[in-house]
Design a protein around this motif. Structure first.
Motif, short mmCIF file in Angstrom:
data_model
loop_
_atom_site.label_atom_id
_atom_site.label_comp_id
_atom_site.label_asym_id
_atom_site.label_seq_id
_atom_site.Cartn_x
_atom_site.Cartn_y
_atom_site.Cartn_z
N VAL A 16 0.84 -1.20 0.00
CA VAL A 16 0.00 0.00 0.00
C VAL A 16 0.88 1.26 0.00
O VAL A 16 0.60 2.23 -0.71
N ALA A 17 1.96 1.25 0.77
CA ALA A 17 2.86 2.41 0.82
C ALA A 17 3.52 2.65 -0.53
O ALA A 17 3.64 3.79 -1.00
N VAL A 18 3.96 1.59 -1.20
CA VAL A 18 4.58 1.73 -2.52
C VAL A 18 3.56 2.27 -3.52
O VAL A 18 3.87 3.17 -4.32
N LEU A 19 2.35 1.77 -3.51
CA LEU A 19 1.32 2.28 -4.41
C LEU A 19 0.97 3.74 -4.12
O LEU A 19 0.73 4.53 -5.03
N ALA A 20 0.97 4.12 -2.83
CA ALA A 20 0.70 5.51 -2.47
C ALA A 20 1.80 6.44 -2.99
O ALA A 20 1.53 7.52 -3.51
N THR A 24 1.23 9.37 -5.73
CA THR A 24 1.60 10.76 -5.41
C THR A 24 2.53 11.32 -6.49
O THR A 24 2.37 12.46 -6.93
N ALA A 25 3.50 10.52 -6.92
CA ALA A 25 4.43 10.97 -7.96
C ALA A 25 3.69 11.22 -9.27
O ALA A 25 3.97 12.21 -9.96
N ALA A 26 2.74 10.35 -9.62
CA ALA A 26 1.98 10.53 -10.86
C ALA A 26 1.12 11.79 -10.79
O ALA A 26 1.02 12.54 -11.77
N LEU A 27 0.50 12.04 -9.64
CA LEU A 27 -0.32 13.23 -9.48
C LEU A 27 0.53 14.50 -9.57
O LEU A 27 0.16 15.48 -10.24
N LYS A 28 1.71 14.48 -8.94
CA LYS A 28 2.61 15.64 -9.00
C LYS A 28 3.07 15.89 -10.43
O LYS A 28 3.13 17.04 -10.89
#
Length: 157
Positions: A16-20, A24-28
């Protein structure tokens, strides 16, 4: 023997942490792309408006200076500039006591600076007024004279 099926709580939390982090990187990245696109669009609009203003000034449809923003939020000003070319005495001949006349050792131009409503500025160079007025008038007179001479010679044939 006891066989386990499934994942432990720690393994699920790490996934879950890796997916988060990836989300986040994709959204940024998407937000940065949107901001870059907006900035490029604004810059292209400024460049297009500068070209319109430059043509308007050269055709004398617009004034040389407009310090109050127009309906689109652009203001502009022009400034006469000169630069000496190849030194002060370049092109002069000294023959005894006399010195030949200056052969135009200065380059003249105008700088057009356009400011948009966000305060961004773009400066472009334009021909100096006396260069445009003098040279174009002489060239136009020569063209008219040459065309009238050629028309007269065509009539004689």
């Amino acid at each position: 023997m006891n066989k386990r099926s499934g994942f432990t709580l720690i393994e699920v939390m790490i996934a879950v942490a890796v997916l988060a982090l990836a989300g986040t990187a994709a959204l940024k990245l998407a937000l940065m792309a949107e901001n870059t696109l907006a900035a490029v669009s604004d810059k292209e609009k400024l460049i297009d408006r500068v070209q319109e203003i430059k043509v308007g000034i050269q055709t004398q449809e617009l004034s040389e200076n407009n310090t109050q923003p127009d309906e689109e939020g652009f203001s502009w000003e022009t400034k006469e500039c000169t630069q000496e070319i190849l030194g002060k005495d370049f092109g002069k001949l000294k023959l005894g006591e006399q010195t030949s006349e200056d052969v135009g050792s200065q380059l003249k131009w105008r700088e057009l600076t356009v400011t948009d409503k966000k305060g961004r500025k773009l400066t472009v160079c334009m021909p100096a007024k006396d260069n445009i007025d003098g040279r174009q008038t002489e060239e136009t007179d020569d063209m008219v004279q040459n065309s009238s001479e050629s028309a007269a010679s065509d009539d004689k044939k």
